[in-house]
Design a protein around this motif. Structure first.
Motif, short mmCIF file in Angstrom:
data_model
loop_
_atom_site.label_atom_id
_atom_site.label_comp_id
_atom_site.label_asym_id
_atom_site.label_seq_id
_atom_site.Cartn_x
_atom_site.Cartn_y
_atom_site.Cartn_z
N SER A 152 80.10 21.07 73.15
CA SER A 152 79.28 20.46 74.20
C SER A 152 79.27 21.32 75.45
O SER A 152 78.25 21.40 76.14
CB SER A 152 79.81 19.07 74.57
OG SER A 152 79.61 18.19 73.50
N MET A 200 74.25 16.94 77.50
CA MET A 200 73.26 16.71 78.55
C MET A 200 73.95 16.51 79.90
O MET A 200 73.47 16.98 80.94
CB MET A 200 72.40 15.48 78.22
CG MET A 200 71.45 15.66 77.05
SD MET A 200 70.40 17.13 77.20
CE MET A 200 69.37 16.63 78.58
N HIS A 201 75.08 15.79 79.88
CA HIS A 201 75.86 15.57 81.09
C HIS A 201 76.31 16.92 81.67
O HIS A 201 76.12 17.21 82.85
CB HIS A 201 77.08 14.71 80.72
CG HIS A 201 78.04 14.47 81.83
ND1 HIS A 201 77.79 13.59 82.86
CD2 HIS A 201 79.26 15.00 82.09
CE1 HIS A 201 78.82 13.59 83.69
NE2 HIS A 201 79.72 14.43 83.25
N GLY A 256 74.99 13.48 74.24
CA GLY A 256 75.13 12.89 75.57
C GLY A 256 76.01 13.75 76.47
O GLY A 256 75.66 14.01 77.63
#
Lengths: 258, 296
Positions: free
Chosen positions: A103, A6-7, A3
């Motif tokens: 990330s 993707m953010h 998540g």
């Protein structure tokens, strides 16, 4: 983790699309190169000698310029943006937040891969529409896999080179001086069949040659079977792995030039 | 903390309590940034114990970072994103972020919310930095020289924002080399010089400021000198521009004697000036001393 990646990716992509320099070098320049090379050197029955026979010169340029597009999107753009963000403290401020390093990197790599896929699609369409460069359905999966392996590898190499450069002003000249000579000897701007043997041998060491060759295999009408150029893909992936090793050991989030 | 053979900071002993604004004051190169980077987890220390929000910053993870906000000394805005987008991006990193628009309003950037970060002025960029440090609703905020290079009005505006954080119950660790900044903002101040803490206290008591002599200065007509009360006469020193100066530890008593005498003599003493030692006076004397020999 997914998540957050993707953010990060959504905002990265938006920032990328707003930057006129990255739009020009990554999106416009490969299109310009394809149209110029294929028009100037192709047409009038001009053919180029490749593995297994000859193809139209204009068709020959499509996979070559796709390789250039992938490298611009994943390697050159990444090195330039990452060194600039590192030296200006943007990456350091990111590291002060809870988002994991993985990330941040995944979001950035995803941006490059998506941009590489987009520019590939555009070049593919131009090649198809204007230069009759058709990809047979049986080799289409091989083309897709090659584009993804190539984009991922050149992202890794981008992180490796960014970790060795200490000054954001030198990012553009360093990446271009690495890539421009390689384009000339790797079958991107001219076919390797006209090059002296020793230059071909030099090019065979580097991943650009193997990426271009693997893409060409998908376009080559003389290719039999699914068109996976496994040995070329293996060399490309090995370079990617080497890039990861350098990046893991050397990459820094904090400004290096003080 | 060591760099090669040079020890940047040594024997620093600090306690910062919940909800206070703590200022870390010192000249350039005193070791402020080194210390704050150790506390933020950016730098490894060569020795000593550090505990920030119950964890060692050197090994603390995401959950700890969720509770801190950092304003770096030098960081550019996110390229290619507007003020609001920067904050939306950062809000996504935290478990319980503050409201984006409310945070923009808190730092006074509402009118610029749609502007690209790179279009902001220096003062506005700093306020964006403060907003980015606040967006995760942290318990503790580090501010490293938040107003260096600002014009006076931008400094005032940033101070108002920082002072406003006190009402949100945040703990703030501020480094600065401006005395007035520390005096305006901080509940407590520690002065760092050459890698050691030379004084610690409130702006009023730092370095024994509350016990230091008050300076009373005035111009005395030559003829009047002889009539001065006996209690004052030995205290008179000569100041600059022919003024007379009394350094007094009981200024009220001496002022009362002085004014009583002057009224009796029919003297105006028009230029009389009574001055408490400024934080700057204290700071300059502290940072000029060798660590360890200073007044505590």
């Amino acid at each position: 983790m997914i998540g957050l990646s993707m953010h990060e990716f959504r905002y990265n992509l938006r920032a990328f699309l707003r930057n006129s320099q990255s739009r020009f070098f990554t999106l416009a320049l490969p299109v310009l190169f394809l149209v110029i090379f294929a028009s100037v050197f192709g047409g009038h029955g001009s053919t180029t000698e490749i593995n297994g026979g000859r193809i139209d010169t204009s068709v020959f340029y499509v996979p070559g310029i796709i390789a250039l597009g992938i490298i611009s999107a994943s390697f050159i753009n990444l090195v330039i943006s990452i060194t600039a963000q590192r030296e200006s403290g943007v990456l350091k401020r990111r590291r002060a937040t809870p988002i994991p390093a993985s990330s941040v990197i995944a979001g950035r790599v995803l941006t490059s891969v998506v941009v590489a896929l987009s520019i590939t699609a555009v070049l593919l369409a131009i090649g198809w529409g204007f230069f009759h460069a058709h990809v047979p359905a049986r080799t289409a999966p091989a083309l897709a896999v090659t584009v993804i392996v190539g984009a991922a590898t050149f992202c890794c190499l981008g992180y490796a080179v960014a970790s060795l450069i200490s000054d954001s002003d030198s990012a553009q000249p360093i990446t271009q001086s690495i890539m421009l000579p390689l384009y000339f000897i790797s079958g991107v701007f001219v076919t390797t069949s006209v090059l002296p043997r020793w230059l071909v041998d030099v090019a065979a060491v580097f991943p650009v040659r193997h990426l271009a060759a693997a893409l060409l295999a998908a376009y080559n009408p003389h290719t039999t079977g699914a068109g996976f150029a496994w040995s070329d893909l293996l060399v490309v992936a090995a370079w990617g792995l080497g890039g990861v090793l350098i990046a893991v050991n050397r990459f820094s989030w904090q400004p290096r030039s003080h | 903390m060591r760099y090669g053979s040079h020890e940047a900071v040594k024997g620093i002993d600090l306690d910062v309590s919940h909800g206070e604004i703590f200022a870390f004051l010192g000249p350039n190169g005193a070791g402020k940034t080194t210390t704050v980077e150790i506390l933020e987890g950016f730098r490894r220390r060569s020795g000593g114990d550090v505990c920030v929000l119950d964890e060692d910053p050197a090994s603390a993870g995401s959950a700890w970072r969720d509770r801190i906000g950092v304003v770096l000394q030098d960081s550019a805005p996110e390229p290619g994103l507007s003020v609001r987008e920067c904050l939306e991006l950062y809000a996504g990193y935290y478990r319980t972020p503050r409201d984006v628009d409310e945070t923009i309003e808190l730092v006074g950037l509402t009118a610029r919310a749609g502007a690209m970060g790179t279009e902001l002025s220096g003062g506005q960029r700093r306020r964006l930095d403060v907003a980015l440090a606040l967006i995760g609703d942290p318990d503790l905020i580090f501010l490293d020289e938040p107003t260096t290079g600002f014009d006076p009005s931008a400094r005032r505006a940033t101070w108002q924002v920082i002072a406003g954080l006190r009402h949100l119950g945040k703990t703030i660790f501020l480094t600065t080399h401006f005395m007035d900044e520390a005096e305006f903002l901080a509940d407590r101040i520690a002065v760092l010089a050459a890698g050691s803490i030379v004084a610690e206290g409130t702006a009023k008591t730092l370095g024994g400021r509350d016990h230091l002599a008050t300076t009373i200065s005035f111009t005395l007509p030559r003829a009047a000198k002889a009539t001065l009360p006996k209690g004052l006469r030995p205290l008179i020193e000569s100041g600059t521009n022919g003024t007379s100066v009394i350094r007094s530890e009981s200024p009220l008593v001496h002022l009362q004697m002085l004014s009583h005498w002057a009224l009796e003599q029919g003297l105006e003493l028009a230029d009389i000036d009574v001055r408490r030692p400024s934080l700057e006076d204290v700071y300059l004397s502290l940072t000029a001393q060798q660590p360890g020999k200073g007044k505590r």
